[in-house]
Each structure stands twice: as C-alpha cells, then as structure tokens.
Design a protein around this motif. Structure first.
Motif, PDB file in Angstrom:
ATOM      1  N   ASP A 298       0.816  -1.220   0.000  1.00  0.00           N
ATOM      2  CA  ASP A 298       0.000   0.000   0.000  1.00  0.00           C
ATOM      3  C   ASP A 298       0.852   1.273   0.000  1.00  0.00           C
ATOM      4  N   ASN A 299       2.011   1.207   0.655  1.00  0.00           N
ATOM      5  CA  ASN A 299       2.858   2.403   0.799  1.00  0.00           C
ATOM      6  C   ASN A 299       4.144   2.314  -0.013  1.00  0.00           C
ATOM      7  N   GLU A 300       4.156   1.408  -0.972  1.00  0.00           N
ATOM      8  CA  GLU A 300       5.377   1.139  -1.738  1.00  0.00           C
ATOM      9  C   GLU A 300       5.913   2.397  -2.432  1.00  0.00           C
ATOM     10  N   ALA A 301       5.048   3.134  -3.113  1.00  0.00           N
ATOM     11  CA  ALA A 301       5.494   4.315  -3.870  1.00  0.00           C
ATOM     12  C   ALA A 301       6.144   5.337  -2.939  1.00  0.00           C
ATOM     13  N   PHE A 302       5.521   5.594  -1.804  1.00  0.00           N
ATOM     14  CA  PHE A 302       6.057   6.563  -0.836  1.00  0.00           C
ATOM     15  C   PHE A 302       7.399   6.104  -0.298  1.00  0.00           C
ATOM     16  N   LEU A 303       7.503   4.833   0.077  1.00  0.00           N
ATOM     17  CA  LEU A 303       8.722   4.313   0.686  1.00  0.00           C
ATOM     18  C   LEU A 303       9.874   4.279  -0.308  1.00  0.00           C
ATOM     19  N   ILE A 304       9.590   3.955  -1.556  1.00  0.00           N
ATOM     20  CA  ILE A 304      10.635   3.950  -2.586  1.00  0.00           C
ATOM     21  C   ILE A 304      11.119   5.370  -2.845  1.00  0.00           C
ATOM     22  N   GLN A 305      10.185   6.307  -2.918  1.00  0.00           N
ATOM     23  CA  GLN A 305      10.554   7.706  -3.152  1.00  0.00           C
ATOM     24  C   GLN A 305      11.492   8.227  -2.061  1.00  0.00           C
ATOM     25  N   LYS A 306      11.238   7.807  -0.834  1.00  0.00           N
ATOM     26  CA  LYS A 306      12.051   8.261   0.293  1.00  0.00           C
ATOM     27  C   LYS A 306      13.311   7.411   0.491  1.00  0.00           C
ATOM     28  N   GLY A 307      13.438   6.334  -0.267  1.00  0.00           N
ATOM     29  CA  GLY A 307      14.642   5.513  -0.207  1.00  0.00           C
ATOM     30  C   GLY A 307      14.727   4.587   0.987  1.00  0.00           C
ATOM     31  N   VAL A 308      13.579   4.190   1.557  1.00  0.00           N
ATOM     32  CA  VAL A 308      13.610   3.331   2.742  1.00  0.00           C
ATOM     33  C   VAL A 308      12.888   2.001   2.537  1.00  0.00           C
ATOM     34  N   PHE A 309      12.398   1.746   1.334  1.00  0.00           N
ATOM     35  CA  PHE A 309      11.610   0.524   1.110  1.00  0.00           C
ATOM     36  C   PHE A 309      12.444  -0.726   1.386  1.00  0.00           C
ATOM     37  N   ILE A 310      13.627  -0.812   0.779  1.00  0.00           N
ATOM     38  CA  ILE A 310      14.461  -2.004   0.937  1.00  0.00           C
ATOM     39  C   ILE A 310      14.903  -2.170   2.385  1.00  0.00           C
ATOM     40  N   ILE A 311      15.178  -1.052   3.056  1.00  0.00           N
ATOM     41  CA  ILE A 311      15.598  -1.129   4.460  1.00  0.00           C
ATOM     42  C   ILE A 311      14.458  -1.632   5.334  1.00  0.00           C
ATOM     43  N   LEU A 312      13.249  -1.152   5.071  1.00  0.00           N
ATOM     44  CA  LEU A 312      12.102  -1.612   5.867  1.00  0.00           C
ATOM     45  C   LEU A 312      11.757  -3.069   5.572  1.00  0.00           C
ATOM     46  N   GLU A 313      12.179  -3.562   4.426  1.00  0.00           N
ATOM     47  CA  GLU A 313      11.963  -4.980   4.131  1.00  0.00           C
ATOM     48  C   GLU A 313      12.658  -5.862   5.165  1.00  0.00           C
ATOM     49  N   ARG A 314      13.701  -5.322   5.810  1.00  0.00           N
ATOM     50  CA  ARG A 314      14.392  -6.072   6.859  1.00  0.00           C
ATOM     51  C   ARG A 314      13.471  -6.376   8.036  1.00  0.00           C
ATOM     52  N   LEU A 315      12.414  -5.594   8.163  1.00  0.00           N
ATOM     53  CA  LEU A 315      11.479  -5.817   9.277  1.00  0.00           C
ATOM     54  C   LEU A 315      10.700  -7.117   9.107  1.00  0.00           C
ATOM     55  N   ARG A 316      10.733  -7.674   7.912  1.00  0.00           N
ATOM     56  CA  ARG A 316      10.021  -8.939   7.685  1.00  0.00           C
ATOM     57  C   ARG A 316      10.544 -10.025   8.636  1.00  0.00           C
ATOM     58  N   ALA A 317      11.879 -10.040   8.835  1.00  0.00           N
ATOM     59  CA  ALA A 317      12.464 -11.039   9.735  1.00  0.00           C
ATOM     60  C   ALA A 317      11.989 -10.811  11.170  1.00  0.00           C
ATOM     61  N   LEU A 318      11.888  -9.537  11.584  1.00  0.00           N
ATOM     62  CA  LEU A 318      11.408  -9.226  12.925  1.00  0.00           C
ATOM     63  C   LEU A 318       9.941  -9.591  13.068  1.00  0.00           C
ATOM     64  N   CYS A 319       9.175  -9.358  12.018  1.00  0.00           N
ATOM     65  CA  CYS A 319       7.758  -9.716  12.018  1.00  0.00           C
ATOM     66  C   CYS A 319       7.595 -11.225  12.142  1.00  0.00           C
ATOM     67  N   LEU A 320       8.432 -11.978  11.408  1.00  0.00           N
ATOM     68  CA  LEU A 320       8.381 -13.442  11.472  1.00  0.00           C
ATOM     69  C   LEU A 320       8.765 -13.932  12.861  1.00  0.00           C
ATOM     70  N   ARG A 321       9.761 -13.291  13.457  1.00  0.00           N
ATOM     71  CA  ARG A 321      10.169 -13.688  14.809  1.00  0.00           C
ATOM     72  C   ARG A 321       9.033 -13.498  15.801  1.00  0.00           C
ATOM     73  N   ASN A 322       8.329 -12.365  15.677  1.00  0.00           N
ATOM     74  CA  ASN A 322       7.200 -12.121  16.581  1.00  0.00           C
ATOM     75  C   ASN A 322       6.055 -13.092  16.318  1.00  0.00           C
ATOM     76  N   LEU A 323       5.901 -13.485  15.045  1.00  0.00           N
ATOM     77  CA  LEU A 323       4.877 -14.491  14.723  1.00  0.00           C
ATOM     78  C   LEU A 323       5.216 -15.822  15.383  1.00  0.00           C
ATOM     79  N   ILE A 324       6.483 -16.219  15.318  1.00  0.00           N
ATOM     80  CA  ILE A 324       6.906 -17.483  15.929  1.00  0.00           C
ATOM     81  C   ILE A 324       6.694 -17.447  17.436  1.00  0.00           C
ATOM     82  N   ARG A 325       6.958 -16.307  18.033  1.00  0.00           N
ATOM     83  CA  ARG A 325       6.721 -16.170  19.474  1.00  0.00           C
ATOM     84  C   ARG A 325       5.246 -16.349  19.800  1.00  0.00           C
ATOM     85  N   LYS A 326       4.373 -15.802  18.944  1.00  0.00           N
ATOM     86  CA  LYS A 326       2.926 -15.950  19.156  1.00  0.00           C
ATOM     87  C   LYS A 326       2.527 -17.410  19.025  1.00  0.00           C
TER      88      LYS A 326
END
Length: 351
Positions: A298-326
């Motif tokens: 949903d926010n891809e265009a904004f994040l790419i424009q600001k140059g943080v999309f690829i960096i925020l993709e790193r949060l996927r691992a943190l999201c997965l870790r929290n899912l495993i904890r759940k």
C-alpha cells in the motif's frame, strides 16, 4: 527598484563590505516585484554596467547574475545555470584573497541557487532529449569553492573554513540527487578530520543538515548505530518551528530505530503526518505477516521515493520472529518446528 538603483546599491554594499546586503541583491529572481528586469535581455545586460560605480572585480559577477536571472525569467534554465556558473567562478577568484569573510553570506545564497538551477536545467535537458550534466558541473564548481575555503589558514573566527559545512551540505544534495553518494566520503573525511574547524564552531543550521545527511549515508551502508546517533542529533537540534524538516529527519530516524526494536508511539507518527508507517509497525509488533505485506504494498510508492523501502523490508524477519513467538505462546512451547511455521504462513496466505 530600478536597474540604476540596483547597481548603485551593489556598489554601496561592496564598498561597505556588507555581506548581508550583497546576499539580498543576489536573491533577485524572475518574480522580483520591480522594474529591474523589464527592460533588458541577456544579450544587453553588460551595457547597463557602463558608468556604474561597481568595482571592476565585481562587474562580471553581477553581470552574470543578472544574465542568469533574465534567462531564468524566459524559462531557459540551461543558459540560466551556465550564467550562474560564471558567478561561482567569480566567487572562487574573489575568495582567493585575504580578509573576505564578509563574502560568505552572498556565497551561501549563490551556492543554493546554483544547485537548484542545475536540477532545473537537467530536467529540461532530459525533456529535450539532450545530455544533462548541469548537476555534475555544479558539483565541480562547489568543490572548487570548497577547496579554496578549506585552504584558509586564518584564525578560526575569521576563517573561510567556516563556510565548508554549508558547501558540503549542498554537495551532499547534489550527490544524493545524482545517486552518486560514494563521493560523500571524501567530504566527510575532511569535515571530521583533525585539520578542520571544530564542529561546534559551525552554525547549528548547518550542523543539523550535515548530521541528517551523514545519518542517511550510514543507514544506507547498514551502520544503523551510527545512523541512529547522527539522526538523533539532527532531530533533537532541529527547531520545533521547522516541522517540515523535523518530519523529514524523523522519517529516517524511526526507520533505523525500528530495526533495533524501538517503535515510535502512534501519536508521534500522527503529529508529523507519517501514518504511512503506522500499519507496517503495527503488523511487525503483532507478528502479522499478511498485514505487513499489505502495508508495504500500500505504501510502496512513498517508501521507494524516500529511499527506505528495501531497508524496511528487513522488518520482515522481525515480524516473522514475533509471529513465531505468538505460535509458541499459543502452543505453550519454545520448540516450534519449521513445518508448523510453514503451515501458519500458508494459512495466512504468505510465502
């Protein structure tokens, strides 16, 4: 202000070494509400300087400036930039003399305008299908000014080195715009090297801007601890009245903070209109991979424009870790097989 009044004023500010007044004169733009620009063309500018009281050393500078303004007024940004480039060369020559600290305020006005004109010129040249090298030329000109000022060996309080952080910040802007950030390293080495002016001697505005740029550079290099330190300085020292600038700094500051698990409060995101991050961070905290994927889309265009999309993709691992904890909490175990994780992900509709 008529042209004759303008030239008289120019002669006056030069004779009095009035840097602030000089800077004001260089802020003349095509939208200046006066008769100054109504009766001459770029080709006829220099004839208006005949008989003026402007010192010979400054005639080419002011003639090039007004020529640039005239070309900009007609929408010819490449020629406006070329004329402004001549101003920069004149400034570099003048700065080679001693006791010219009063020229720094107009220098700051010039380099900001040179950079913005370079961008406008390149956009027009690209549109015409022509080679766009104005920003590269601007960078070379600014580095020439940087070099001259950095060579000053005067006492700190009267040193032209006090200008190099402003020049550096404008060079950073050009390098980022050209996607040539590798060029920033040599500037950082000089600014943070032992031969430079102590950082505290630069004006706060320039220090904030510098720390913002260096913070972004460290973020892109993956040095998140250094990025966090620089961006923290920039955000804390940026005036609260500069809400637009604080928002821009915060955008990158929160990006590096969440990578180490420090999530901003929703109220902060709302205050600075950064709600694009709200659903992403909520998904990470709750371990909802499906919501995370959707929020990133949903926010891809904004994040790419600001140059943080690829960096925020790193949060996927943190999201997965929290899912495993759940999952572990639901199953009341700390030992969870990959098969179980894959099944949960399949149920969520994510890979």
């Amino acid at each position: 202000m008529s042209l004759s009044s303008y030239l008289n004023k120019a002669a006056q500010v030069i004779s009095r070494e009035n840097g602030a007044g000089f800077s004001t004169l260089l802020q003349t733009t095509p939208s200046t509400p006066s008769s100054l620009l109504q009766h001459f063309s770029p080709q006829s500018v220099r004839q208006h300087f005949q008989g003026s009281r402007i010192p010979a050393d400054f005639v080419n500078l002011f003639a090039s400036h007004l020529t640039s303004v005239a070309y900009e007024r007609s929408g010819d940004f490449p020629k406006a930039f070329t004329s402004k480039l001549e101003c920069a060369k004149e400034f570099q020559r003048l700065l080679g003399d001693d006791n010219v600290l009063w020229l720094l305020p107009p220098l700051f006005t010039l380099i900001g305008k040179l950079r913005t004109l370079a961008g406008a010129a390149d956009r027009l040249l690209v549109k015409r299908g022509e080679k766009a090298e104005s920003r590269q030329e601007a960078a070379r000109a600014l580095f020439g000014l940087f070099r001259v000022c950095n060579m000053d060996r005067s006492a700190i309080e009267v040193s032209k080195k006090l200008s190099i952080l402003r020049i550096t910040n404008n060079l950073f802007n050009l390098y980022f715009d050209m996607n040539n950030i590798a060029q920033c390293k040599s500037l950082i080495d000089i600014v943070e090297g032992p031969g430079c002016v102590p950082f505290a001697n630069f004006v706060m505005h320039d220090r904030v801007t510098y720390k913002f740029h260096v913070g972004r550079l460290e973020m892109y290099k993956g040095n998140f601890s250094k990025a966090r330190k620089n961006l923290s300085f920039a955000f804390s020292k940026c005036p609260t009245s500069s809400k637009k600038n604080k928002r821009l700094i915060l955008l990158y500051f929160i990006t590096v903070r969440v990578l180490v698990g420090e999530f901003p409060k929703p109220a902060l995101l709302k205050k600075y209109n950064l709600l694009q991050f709200a659903e992403i961070f909520k998904a990470v905290r709750t371990g909802n991979l499906r919501a995370f994927n959707q929020a990133m889309v949903d926010n891809e265009a904004f994040l790419i424009q600001k140059g943080v999309f690829i960096i925020l993709e790193r949060l996927r691992a943190l999201c997965l870790r929290n899912l495993i904890r759940k999952i572990g909490k639901e199953l009341n175990t700390t030992q969870i097989s990959l098969v179980t994780v894959f099944k949960v992900c399949e149920w969520l509709g994510v890979e």
